[in-house]
Write a protein that holds these residues in place. Structure first.
Motif, PDB file in Angstrom:
ATOM      1  N   ARG A  91     -37.191  47.307 -54.269  1.00 44.83           N
ATOM      2  CA  ARG A  91     -38.590  46.921 -54.149  1.00 44.83           C
ATOM      3  C   ARG A  91     -38.629  45.438 -53.765  1.00 44.83           C
ATOM      4  N   ILE A  92     -39.468  45.101 -52.795  1.00 41.91           N
ATOM      5  CA  ILE A  92     -39.672  43.688 -52.483  1.00 41.91           C
ATOM      6  C   ILE A  92     -40.846  43.200 -53.330  1.00 41.91           C
ATOM      7  N   VAL A  93     -40.603  42.199 -54.171  1.00 46.49           N
ATOM      8  CA  VAL A  93     -41.649  41.706 -55.080  1.00 46.49           C
ATOM      9  C   VAL A  93     -42.500  40.638 -54.379  1.00 46.49           C
ATOM     10  N   ARG A  94     -41.848  39.720 -53.676  1.00 47.60           N
ATOM     11  CA  ARG A  94     -42.540  38.735 -52.843  1.00 47.60           C
ATOM     12  C   ARG A  94     -41.670  38.475 -51.617  1.00 47.60           C
ATOM     13  N   MET A  95     -42.332  38.264 -50.477  1.00 45.28           N
ATOM     14  CA  MET A  95     -41.605  37.954 -49.252  1.00 45.28           C
ATOM     15  C   MET A  95     -42.511  37.017 -48.476  1.00 45.28           C
ATOM     16  N   GLU A  96     -42.393  35.729 -48.811  1.00 44.94           N
ATOM     17  CA  GLU A  96     -43.289  34.715 -48.274  1.00 44.94           C
ATOM     18  C   GLU A  96     -42.512  33.429 -48.071  1.00 44.94           C
ATOM     19  N   ARG A  97     -42.962  32.623 -47.117  1.00 47.64           N
ATOM     20  CA  ARG A  97     -42.454  31.260 -46.919  1.00 47.64           C
ATOM     21  C   ARG A  97     -40.922  31.231 -46.820  1.00 47.64           C
ATOM     22  N   GLY A  98     -40.355  32.262 -46.245  1.00 46.90           N
ATOM     23  CA  GLY A  98     -38.902  32.299 -46.065  1.00 46.90           C
ATOM     24  C   GLY A  98     -38.134  32.719 -47.298  1.00 46.90           C
ATOM     25  N   ILE A  99     -38.857  33.070 -48.368  1.00 48.43           N
ATOM     26  CA  ILE A  99     -38.206  33.441 -49.631  1.00 48.43           C
ATOM     27  C   ILE A  99     -38.380  34.941 -49.863  1.00 48.43           C
ATOM     28  N   ILE A 100     -37.291  35.596 -50.229  1.00 50.06           N
ATOM     29  CA  ILE A 100     -37.368  37.015 -50.591  1.00 50.06           C
ATOM     30  C   ILE A 100     -37.046  37.140 -52.074  1.00 50.06           C
ATOM     31  N   ILE A 101     -38.031  37.601 -52.850  1.00 50.95           N
ATOM     32  CA  ILE A 101     -37.795  37.930 -54.250  1.00 50.95           C
ATOM     33  C   ILE A 101     -37.785  39.452 -54.328  1.00 50.95           C
ATOM     34  N   ALA A 102     -36.673  40.026 -54.744  1.00 47.49           N
ATOM     35  CA  ALA A 102     -36.524  41.472 -54.676  1.00 47.49           C
ATOM     36  C   ALA A 102     -36.073  42.037 -56.011  1.00 47.49           C
ATOM     37  N   GLU A 103     -36.466  43.276 -56.234  1.00 47.23           N
ATOM     38  CA  GLU A 103     -35.934  44.019 -57.377  1.00 47.23           C
ATOM     39  C   GLU A 103     -34.709  44.777 -56.881  1.00 47.23           C
ATOM     40  N   THR A 104     -33.592  44.545 -57.537  1.00 47.31           N
ATOM     41  CA  THR A 104     -32.357  45.208 -57.119  1.00 47.31           C
ATOM     42  C   THR A 104     -32.330  46.649 -57.621  1.00 47.31           C
ATOM     43  N   ARG A 105     -31.316  47.365 -57.195  1.00 50.37           N
ATOM     44  CA  ARG A 105     -31.181  48.750 -57.663  1.00 50.37           C
ATOM     45  C   ARG A 105     -31.004  48.814 -59.167  1.00 50.37           C
TER      46      ARG A 105
ATOM     47  N   THR B 235     -38.050  13.594 -66.578  1.00 49.70           N
ATOM     48  CA  THR B 235     -39.133  14.066 -67.439  1.00 49.70           C
ATOM     49  C   THR B 235     -39.161  15.587 -67.452  1.00 49.70           C
ATOM     50  N   GLY B 236     -39.820  16.143 -68.452  1.00 55.32           N
ATOM     51  CA  GLY B 236     -40.059  17.572 -68.482  1.00 55.32           C
ATOM     52  C   GLY B 236     -40.996  18.009 -67.365  1.00 55.32           C
ATOM     53  N   ARG B 237     -41.876  17.122 -66.999  1.00 56.01           N
ATOM     54  CA  ARG B 237     -42.815  17.365 -65.895  1.00 56.01           C
ATOM     55  C   ARG B 237     -42.082  17.822 -64.618  1.00 56.01           C
ATOM     56  N   MET B 238     -40.869  17.309 -64.424  1.00 58.67           N
ATOM     57  CA  MET B 238     -40.096  17.659 -63.225  1.00 58.67           C
ATOM     58  C   MET B 238     -39.680  19.129 -63.216  1.00 58.67           C
ATOM     59  N   LEU B 239     -39.738  19.780 -64.365  1.00 58.54           N
ATOM     60  CA  LEU B 239     -39.359  21.195 -64.451  1.00 58.54           C
ATOM     61  C   LEU B 239     -40.523  22.130 -64.134  1.00 58.54           C
ATOM     62  N   VAL B 240     -41.720  21.568 -64.027  1.00 55.16           N
ATOM     63  CA  VAL B 240     -42.896  22.395 -63.757  1.00 55.16           C
ATOM     64  C   VAL B 240     -43.078  22.518 -62.256  1.00 55.16           C
ATOM     65  N   ARG B 241     -42.983  23.738 -61.753  1.00 54.82           N
ATOM     66  CA  ARG B 241     -43.137  23.948 -60.305  1.00 54.82           C
ATOM     67  C   ARG B 241     -44.596  23.787 -59.938  1.00 54.82           C
ATOM     68  N   ASP B 242     -44.826  23.036 -58.895  1.00 54.89           N
ATOM     69  CA  ASP B 242     -46.197  22.844 -58.447  1.00 54.89           C
ATOM     70  C   ASP B 242     -46.772  24.171 -57.953  1.00 54.89           C
ATOM     71  N   ALA B 243     -48.045  24.388 -58.252  1.00 52.38           N
ATOM     72  CA  ALA B 243     -48.693  25.652 -57.875  1.00 52.38           C
ATOM     73  C   ALA B 243     -48.556  25.920 -56.377  1.00 52.38           C
ATOM     74  N   SER B 244     -48.559  24.870 -55.563  1.00 53.48           N
ATOM     75  CA  SER B 244     -48.489  25.055 -54.112  1.00 53.48           C
ATOM     76  C   SER B 244     -47.136  25.623 -53.676  1.00 53.48           C
ATOM     77  N   ARG B 245     -46.113  25.500 -54.511  1.00 50.36           N
ATOM     78  CA  ARG B 245     -44.782  26.001 -54.171  1.00 50.36           C
ATOM     79  C   ARG B 245     -44.453  27.271 -54.948  1.00 50.36           C
ATOM     80  N   ASP B 246     -45.424  27.807 -55.655  1.00 56.93           N
ATOM     81  CA  ASP B 246     -45.156  28.906 -56.578  1.00 56.93           C
ATOM     82  C   ASP B 246     -45.659  30.218 -55.981  1.00 56.93           C
ATOM     83  N   LEU B 247     -44.797  31.215 -55.928  1.00 58.65           N
ATOM     84  CA  LEU B 247     -45.213  32.517 -55.378  1.00 58.65           C
ATOM     85  C   LEU B 247     -45.882  33.405 -56.424  1.00 58.65           C
ATOM     86  N   PHE B 248     -45.980  32.946 -57.656  1.00 57.58           N
ATOM     87  CA  PHE B 248     -46.442  33.836 -58.732  1.00 57.58           C
ATOM     88  C   PHE B 248     -47.628  33.274 -59.513  1.00 57.58           C
ATOM     89  N   ARG B 249     -48.409  32.420 -58.867  1.00 55.18           N
ATOM     90  CA  ARG B 249     -49.543  31.840 -59.583  1.00 55.18           C
ATOM     91  C   ARG B 249     -50.801  32.041 -58.751  1.00 55.18           C
TER      92      ARG B 249
END
Lengths: 249, 249
Positions: A91-105, B235-249
Motif C-alpha cells: 500500500r502506498i501511504v503517501r507519495m508526494e514531493r519526491g517521498i514515498i511512504i509505503a506499507e511493506t508486505r 534545542t528540542g525545537r529542532m526535532l519538531v518538523r515544520d508543518a510545511s515539510r510534513d506529509l501527515f499534518r
C-alpha cells in the motif's frame, strides 16, 4: 540502582549472502567482549541480516514499470529503485514531493518500503528481510547454541516519523523478549489507574543500541545488558499497529 | 569499544510547584550516584518539570465549552479534561474513535495535546511545560552550577506513533546537546554518499533513559554516560518538523 549498559560489538567481517550471521556474531563476541550473560539483548542492524539472507537486488536485473519511470523522471530518482520500492509495497501511504511512504508486505510503514542503497556496492539495493521475526529467532538460536545461555535478539532499522525530524531505530524482528510492556491497570503513586501506558520497550532498546552502533562505522551489532526483566515471549509483529486501529493509514 | 551506560537517579522527593528542580536533582546525585562527569546527559521526565513549574490545572476551575461537553459525552470522557486539551491545542490533527491527536502550541503532535492525569492527585491534570527548551536550559544551569562540569539536559515525554503499537520516550526540550546528527554527505564503506541519514539522537537518548526510568516507580530522572560526542548546541525545537515539510499534518 536501575542501570543498563549498551555496547557496540566490534570485529564483525563484511557480511555476504549465505553467511551464518549468528555464528559470525558469536565469534566476534568470543574474540572481543568475551562474556555473555543471561538476558543479554543482541540488537542487529537489518542491513547485515538482509545481506546474509540475500535480500539484495541487482538493479541491472530490474525492468521499471511505466509508473516507476514516470515518478523517477519527475523526481530525479533511479527508475529501477522506484520499481523495487513498488514491488516491496502492499500500500502506498503517501507519495508526494519526491517521498514515498509505503506499507511493506510485513505491515511496516516507512520511507521507500525499506529499500535502501546505503552500505551496499553500487548497482545494488537491500530489501527488508522477508520475515524479521524468523531472522531474529534464527540469530537467537545460534547465539544460545554458542553460549548455552538464554539471550534475546532484535533486528532493527532506522525509520522516520511523522511530525518529527530525524530517524530513530525501531525493532522489526524480535525473539526472546516482550516487545510491549503494558502498565495499564497499574496504580500510580496517587492510586490512579494508568489508562494508556503501553511502552514499546523493543523500540526503545533498538534506539538505545543505535547510539553506539552509529558511533563507529562498521559496528552493526550492539548488546544491551541489564534489561533482563523484559526477557520473555514476543515478536516484532506485535509492534505493528493493525490498519483497522490506525488513524494515519 | 563504544559503550554507554544509563542509570536511574534514586532519591528524588515528590515534586511540587515552586520546587527548584535542578537543585533537587543535584542533591539526589550527591546523595546517591555521587559523581558527575563532563558530558553526562540528564534526562528528566516532563511530569516533574510541569509540577515544579506549576503547569498543572485544577479541573474544578475549568468550564467546558459545548464542543468539549459533546465530545466527552460521546466518548465517556471528563468534559473538563477535554476542554483543557482543546485549550492546549493549536490544531486538531485527528479526532476519531475517542482519540484526540493534537498539535500543541509548541508544535508537538501527540495524544491529548500532552494533557495527562497520571501521577498527579485526583482532580488535577498536568500540561506540557510552556517552553521545554527553557526548562532544559534552567535545569542545565543548575546542574553546572552544582557540579562545575558541563552536562546536557533533556526534558522527555512518552509519545505514541502512527503505525506502531506502544509509546516511546522522546525529547521535548534540549540543552547542551546536538539533538540531530547529520550523516548526509558522509561516505559509507562502499564510497556511496549517504543521502538521508539524520539521526534523532536526543529522541534515542530519551528512549534509552525510559528503559531505566520505568523500571522502578519514582525515578523520573536518568543519566546517560558515554555519549559525550553529542555534547554541543541545540534545542528540542529542532526535532519538531515544520508543518510545511510534513506529509501527515
Amino acid at each position: 540502582m536501575a542501570e543498563i549498559n549498551v555496547v557496540a560489538l566490534p570485529g564483525l567481517p563484511e557480511i555476504v549472502r549465505g553467511d551464518e550471521l549468528g555464528v559470525l556474531i558469536a565469534n566476534a563476541v568470543t574474540k572481543t567482549i568475551r562474556t555473555v550473560n543471561i538476558g543479554d539483548i543482541f540488537i542487529v542492524a537489518q542491513k547485515i541480516v538482509s545481506k546474509a539472507e540475500g535480500a539484495v537486488v541487482k538493479l541491472d536485473e530490474v525492468t521499471p514499470s511505466p509508473a516507476a519511470e514516470e515518478w523517477a523522471a519527475a523526481h530525479q530518482k533511479d527508475p529501477r529503485v522506484v520499481e523495487v520500492i513498488f514491488r516491496e509495497s502492499r500500500r502506498i501511504v503517501r507519495m508526494e514531493r519526491g517521498i514515498i511512504i509505503a506499507e511493506t508486505r510485513h505491515g511496516f510503514v516507512c520511507a521507500n518500503a525499506g529499500v535502501d542503497a546505503s552500505n551496499v556496492p553500487a548497482g545494488f539495493v537491500t530489501l527488508l528481510p522477508p520475515d524479521p521475526d524468523a531472522s531474529a529467532e534464527r540469530l537467537r538460536d545460534a547465539l544460545i547454541g554458542a553460549f548455552g545461555r538464554s539471550v534475546a535478539t532484535i533486528v532493527s532499522d532506522s525509520f522516520g516519523r511523522p511530525w518529527r525530524e530525524g530517524v530513530v531505530n525501531v525493532a522489526l524482528g524480535v525473539a526472546g523478549l516482550r516487545p510491549l510492556v503494558d502498565y495499564r491497570g497499574c496504580l500510580d503513586p496517587f492510586g490512579r489507574r494508568l489508562e494508556s501506558t503501553v511502552m514499546a520497550i523493543a523500540d526503545e532498546l533498538a534506539s538505545a543500541a543505535e547510539l553506539v552502533m552509529r558511533k563507529t562505522a562498521g559496528t552493526p551489532v550492539a548488546i544491551v545488558r541489564g534489561a533482563v526483566e523484559w526477557v520473555g515471549e514476543g515478536t516484532g509483529r506485535m509492534l505493528v499497529r493493525d490498519a483497522s486501529r490506525d488513524l494515519f493509514r
